[in-house]
Design an enzyme around this catalytic site. Structure first.
Site, PDB file in Angstrom:
ATOM      1  N   ALA A  72       0.857  -1.180   0.000  1.00  0.00           N
ATOM      2  CA  ALA A  72       0.000   0.000   0.000  1.00  0.00           C
ATOM      3  C   ALA A  72       0.893   1.228   0.000  1.00  0.00           C
ATOM      4  O   ALA A  72       2.098   1.142   0.239  1.00  0.00           O
ATOM      5  CB  ALA A  72      -0.929   0.000   1.218  1.00  0.00           C
ATOM      6  N   GLU A  95       0.834   5.476   1.297  1.00  0.00           N
ATOM      7  CA  GLU A  95       0.136   6.390   2.187  1.00  0.00           C
ATOM      8  C   GLU A  95      -0.179   7.748   1.573  1.00  0.00           C
ATOM      9  O   GLU A  95      -0.218   8.760   2.289  1.00  0.00           O
ATOM     10  CB  GLU A  95       0.952   6.607   3.459  1.00  0.00           C
ATOM     11  CG  GLU A  95       2.298   7.306   3.279  1.00  0.00           C
ATOM     12  CD  GLU A  95       3.478   6.397   3.029  1.00  0.00           C
ATOM     13  OE1 GLU A  95       4.619   6.846   3.212  1.00  0.00           O
ATOM     14  OE2 GLU A  95       3.252   5.228   2.662  1.00  0.00           O
ATOM     15  N   ASN A  96      -0.429   7.815   0.274  1.00  0.00           N
ATOM     16  CA  ASN A  96      -0.744   9.103  -0.351  1.00  0.00           C
ATOM     17  C   ASN A  96      -1.803   9.845   0.467  1.00  0.00           C
ATOM     18  O   ASN A  96      -2.839   9.283   0.814  1.00  0.00           O
ATOM     19  CB  ASN A  96      -1.269   8.881  -1.771  1.00  0.00           C
ATOM     20  CG  ASN A  96      -0.437   7.896  -2.541  1.00  0.00           C
ATOM     21  OD1 ASN A  96       0.743   8.087  -2.756  1.00  0.00           O
ATOM     22  ND2 ASN A  96      -1.075   6.800  -2.954  1.00  0.00           N
ATOM     23  N   GLU A 103      -1.047   2.609   7.091  1.00  0.00           N
ATOM     24  CA  GLU A 103      -1.166   3.752   6.183  1.00  0.00           C
ATOM     25  C   GLU A 103      -1.817   4.953   6.874  1.00  0.00           C
ATOM     26  O   GLU A 103      -1.419   6.105   6.647  1.00  0.00           O
ATOM     27  CB  GLU A 103      -1.963   3.358   4.932  1.00  0.00           C
ATOM     28  CG  GLU A 103      -1.404   2.164   4.166  1.00  0.00           C
ATOM     29  CD  GLU A 103       0.085   2.257   3.904  1.00  0.00           C
ATOM     30  OE1 GLU A 103       0.580   3.353   3.627  1.00  0.00           O
ATOM     31  OE2 GLU A 103       0.759   1.212   3.999  1.00  0.00           O
TER      32      GLU A 103
END
Length: 956
Positions: A344, A346-347, A380
């Site tokens: 994944a 973490e935007n 995240e």
């Protein structure tokens, strides 16, 4: 508490207006792109200009010009970007998927300069009057004219030489127009493909970390170069566009133009934008933060996003309370992508996931799948503050982001699922594995020098288990040592003050030490030295100590622990590999005690024992060090009831590999397993015995070793048979469900009576009725593997068919692993070839599939031959985010233990010099590990064989 959510307004403007303005440029750019693609997308400096220097690529250590350096100069600082991108979800006349766009960046001149360097990689730029950019001054500033522009490919810059200097303190605006390929390389702005109802669909999505925002548009692509981003996406009418911020709305015609609110000030690597035909489920109107789970329409319709939606809100609230800081955005979109290189990303405001990390189906997915979803979401969301709100200045401090997020991800998941006791699994899931890597002479410190991390491949190498897992121990270092609720509160407060002081800014690790010291001082805690002095020894030098306790004399010593005691440590340490070691210990009749070992050796009379007493140090395995004892205490520990049993096993096996205790002592720690039913000791023993299988599964040791494991696991197999009423129930405990898998997996692989018939019978029932799979989700992985190993091409082809038709990613992943379990070499070779065909094995899954095959003793030499034969293709065509080069090398070489293996590795290194990329460190580790394996096998094979033979010939 959150800020609430924003409801966008739709603005009716047609796509035709946008298209007319861009169409001529787009056609020209498409032609340019097709022509230049074969030339590595480079616009070289024109040689006809007397003002242009001909560039000869140099190594990063000997740059002759600013554009030959891999770090940006400190002369310019971005303020904001205005970016418009138009991804094409259908191929053009040349068969390419492309995107086009334009970008305007406003920047401040910090220091007077006549040079602009801005990152640009694999983009072809429109030329304006012979140049590839337009520059103008703002707020009354006058912009000098452009003297020369070109793309510097090695360092990935758009270079702009000016006719005069930019003035310090003035603002300027740089405009560029460009086209790039929407490739399937899983990096930058890329495409993902999937089929739904027989129709091929294309997703345009992103993965910017660490250095791929420059593949989407020209930008100052370093984490400290934070700015505000105004994004616009042009996309087909039937699709939706997402980005970090909420959209203002989209205006419709033949295509849509979606504009987004400006972002918070943030780093380029956290940018995200997606164009897709997905559906979502979300929180109800009025929620403080809008939460949406996006995925393929069928996945959402089947409810695969429900669990993620159910847990995201509570986890987000947990972190708001933990950090004492409101979530700074109005929404949290989370999207599951069919093709994604990492687990994944973490935007900020648009977190991207692999489908297996976000989607969960209770009828098909296992408890392990469920735990993975909860912990990844938690990881995240932890980044929204620690990493996004406050960001490391440069990648050498990546551990500040990743390690802390990994640790607190267990806290968030534990809050969301309190019955799982997630905090107890931190050591087993994270710490034990990373210690094996950090015990190599080729390991690295948590924090490198900034000047040592320059090139993109250097940065990529930092994304390893040391960065993610080792720092967890330091993240909860003090509250574990001091065991004080009051101090725990002060430690949390220090994180809160740290985040408050540096929000929207960048930090270095000493900033965190300052706030930890403030917490220590306010709590009145007495430490042997300052926080900075103590912690620097753990993060600025690699490795960790082994603490040896002599319970006859109370003498305690520490030294650098190395799995291969003969390995040469050529990395100097200003601390001479000495640590401040917090020792927690208990002994007969004495509750937990604490002691700081601050020198190479010391004496603690309280650790002296009477003849029949025992002592255990590093209670609960929370300290990042190994413990050795005198022979008498080891003997007593082998006879006491279960207490720190998992730690005793893990320390003994690793000390034996380091030649600090006898191998037979380590093996003796497993003798109690025939009476053990708890998960932690069994899993720890299995992890360590795996090394013996790697070393001996092709030798005469294998038979007696299998017989021993069979004898030890038989009671566990029968225990779970009774507990589950002849395999008809699911154990209630989270860890019992895991240990049931251990019982069946080990029992079937060692030939326990009834196990193979059980698994093959379940699999055969499924083959008879492929639409009705009655195998328990928790047991699928081990049942599939066992049945395919026992079967032939019929079982393999059936599993392959089920894999290709799987609509749930976690189910596909189980089948993908099970297909590597076959004992038919020709099937394994065919499977390896599939890894180079994205129509058969997705690029995101190619690395792990090869590693799965190499984990099979029959498949390991096949995988090694495959890697060597195809390395050039893998490196060049599967580069970027598609293949984890380091992961492949580590996975394929774990069995290497002979001089022949070592020479093959050396030859591979020589043959591929300059074409190793992020596998460089992994190859050095493989060489070191192979040498250590050679020595260990030579020293221990005879006594291991004798011990297993003796144990299996003696009565139970």
């Amino acid at each position: 508490m959150g800020k609430g959510f924003y409801i966008s307004k739709a603005v009716a403007v047609t796509c035709v207006v946008v298209a007319i303005a861009a169409v001529a440029t787009i056609i020209a750019l498409s032609v340019v792109y097709a022509q230049e693609k074969s030339k590595n997308e480079a616009i070289s400096p024109p040689t006809t200009s007397p003002d242009t220097t001909t560039i000869t690529p140099t190594t990063p250590s000997t740059p002759k010009e600013p554009w030959q350096r891999y770090r940006l100069p400190d002369s310019l600082a971005p303020v904001s970007y205005n970016v418009t991108l138009w991804p094409r979800l259908k191929t053009n006349a040349d068969g390419l998927y492309i995107f086009s766009g334009h970008s305007t960046v406003v920047f401040t001149c910090v220091k007077e300069t006549d040079l602009i360097l801005i990152h640009s990689n694999r983009l072809n730029l429109t030329a304006f009057e012979g140049y590839h950019a337009k520059l103008k001054g703002l707020d009354g500033a006058t912009a000098p004219s452009l003297k020369n522009t070109w793309l510097e490919v090695p360092t990935q810059y758009l270079v702009i030489q000016l006719s005069g200097p930019l003035q310090a303190g003035s603002k300027y605006e740089l405009f560029t127009e460009f086209v790039g390929e929407l490739a399937d390389d899983l990096g930058g702005f890329y495409r993902s493909e999937y089929f739904e109802d027989g129709v091929k669909k294309v997703v345009a999505t992103t993965q910017m970390q660490p250095t791929d925002a420059r593949k989407a548009f020209p930008c100052f692509d370093e984490p400290a170069m934070k700015a505000v981003f105004h994004m616009t996406l042009i996309h087909p009418q039937e699709t939706v566009a997402l980005s970090n911020a909420m959209n203002y709305g989209k205006f419709l015609s033949q295509c849509s133009n979606t504009r987004f609110e400006p972002t918070e000030i943030m780093s380029t690597y956290l940018l995200a934008f997606v164009v897709c035909d997905f559906a979502y489920i979300g929180t109800k109107p009025g929620a403080e933060v809008l939460i949406r789970i996006w995925a393929r329409r069928k996945a959402i319709e089947e409810g695969q996003g429900n669990y993620a939606l159910e847990k995201t809100g509570p986890i987000l609230s947990f972190f708001e309370n933990y950090y004492n800081s409101s979530y700074p955005l109005t929404k949290s979109d989370q999207i599951a992508l069919p093709d994604f290189s990492a687990g994944a990303m973490e935007n900020w405001g648009l977190i991207t996931y692999r489908e297996t990390a976000l989607l969960y189906n209770p009828d098909v997915s296992s408890n392990g799948d469920k735990e993975w979803v909860a912990t990844v979401i938690s990881h995240e969301l932890a980044h929204m503050w620690f990493g996004n709100l406050v960001t490391m200045k440069w990648w050498n401090d990546l551990w500040l982001n990743e390690g802390f997020a990994t640790y607190v991800s267990y806290l968030g998941a534990n809050y969301a699922e309190p019955t799982w006791k997630m905090k107890d699994l931190i050591v087993l899931n994270e710490i034990v594995g990373v210690m094996a890597v950090d015990a190599l002479a080729s390991s690295h410190p948590l924090s490198s020098k900034e000047e040592d991390i320059q090139m993109p491949e250097h940065i990529s190498e930092l994304f390893d288990s040391i960065t993610y897992s080792k720092v967890q121990y330091y993240s909860h270092y003090y509250n574990l040592i001091l065991s004080s609720v009051e101090y725990n509160q002060w430690c949390i407060i220090c994180l809160q003050t740290y985040l408050e002081e540096f929000k929207y800014k960048n930090t270095v690790y000493t900033d965190l030490w300052k706030h930890l010291q403030m917490a220590v001082d306010k709590a009145g805690i007495k430490l042997p030295s300052s926080v900075e002095v103590i912690m620097n020894r753990w993060i600025l030098q690699m490795g960790f100590p082994v603490v040896t306790i002599d319970t006859k004399t109370g003498k305690i010593t520490q030294k650098h622990f190395l799995l291969d005691p003969d390995s040469v440590v050529d990395r100097p340490s200003e601390f001479n590999y000495e640590w401040f070691v917090p020792i927690t210990w208990i002994k007969t009749g004495v509750e937990r005690q604490q002691y700081w070992l601050v020198d190479k050796e010391a004496t603690n009379n309280d650790m002296m024992l009477n003849a029949n007493d025992w002592l255990v140090a590093n209670v609960d395995m929370r300290g990042f060090y190994r413990v050795n004892y005198d022979a008498g205490n080891w003997e007593r520990l082998l006879d006491i009831p279960v207490i720190n049993r998992a730690q005793i096993i893990d320390d003994a096996f690793n000390l034996a590999r380091a030649e600090m205790v006898n191998t037979t002592l380590a093996l003796r720690t497993t003798k109690f397993l025939n009476k053990e039913v708890e998960y932690m000791p069994w899993q720890t023993a299995r992890n360590n015995l795996d090394y013996y299988f790697l070393m001996f599964d092709r030798s005469e040791v294998y038979g007696p070793m299998q017989a021993y494991i069979k004898r030890q696991v038989s009671p566990l197999f029968n225990y779970f048979k009774d507990l589950t009423l002849n395999w008809t129930k699911i154990p209630e405990s989270h860890t019992d469900q895991y240990n049931q898998v251990n019982a069946i997996s080990l029992a079937c692989s060692t030939g326990v009576k009834g196990c193979r018939d059980l698994t093959t019978g379940w699999f055969r029932e499924w083959m008879k009725n492929s639409t009705n799979n009655k195998i328990s989700p928790n047991l699928k992985s081990t049942v599939y593997c066992s049945a395919i190993a026992a079967g032939g091409v019929e079982e393999w082809d059936f599993a392959w068919s089920m894999y290709k038709n799987a609509t749930i990613a976690s189910e596909a992943e189980k089948l993908m692993h099970a297909l590597s379990c076959t004992k038919q070499p020709w099937l394994l070779n065919r499977y390896l070839q599939y890894c180079l065909d994205p129509e058969k094995i997705r690029k995101q899954d190619a690395t792990i599939t090869i590693i799965y095959i190499a984990s099979n003793p029959i498949g390991q030499p096949l995988a090694w031959d495959f890697i060597r034969a195809n390395w050039n293709h893998i490196f060049n065509d599967y580069g970027g985010g598609s293949f984890s080069f380091g992961g492949i090398i580590n996975g394929v070489t774990k069995r290497f233990s002979t001089e022949f293996d070592y020479k093959q590795l050396l030859q591979f290194k020589e043959d591929n010099a300059g074409q190793l990329g992020s596998a460089t460190t992994a190859l050095e580790q493989a060489l070191e590990r192979t040498k250590a394996n050679m020595n260990w096998v030579a020293m221990n094979k005879k006594q291991v064989l004798e011990w297993f033979t003796s144990e299996t010939s003696s009565p139970v």
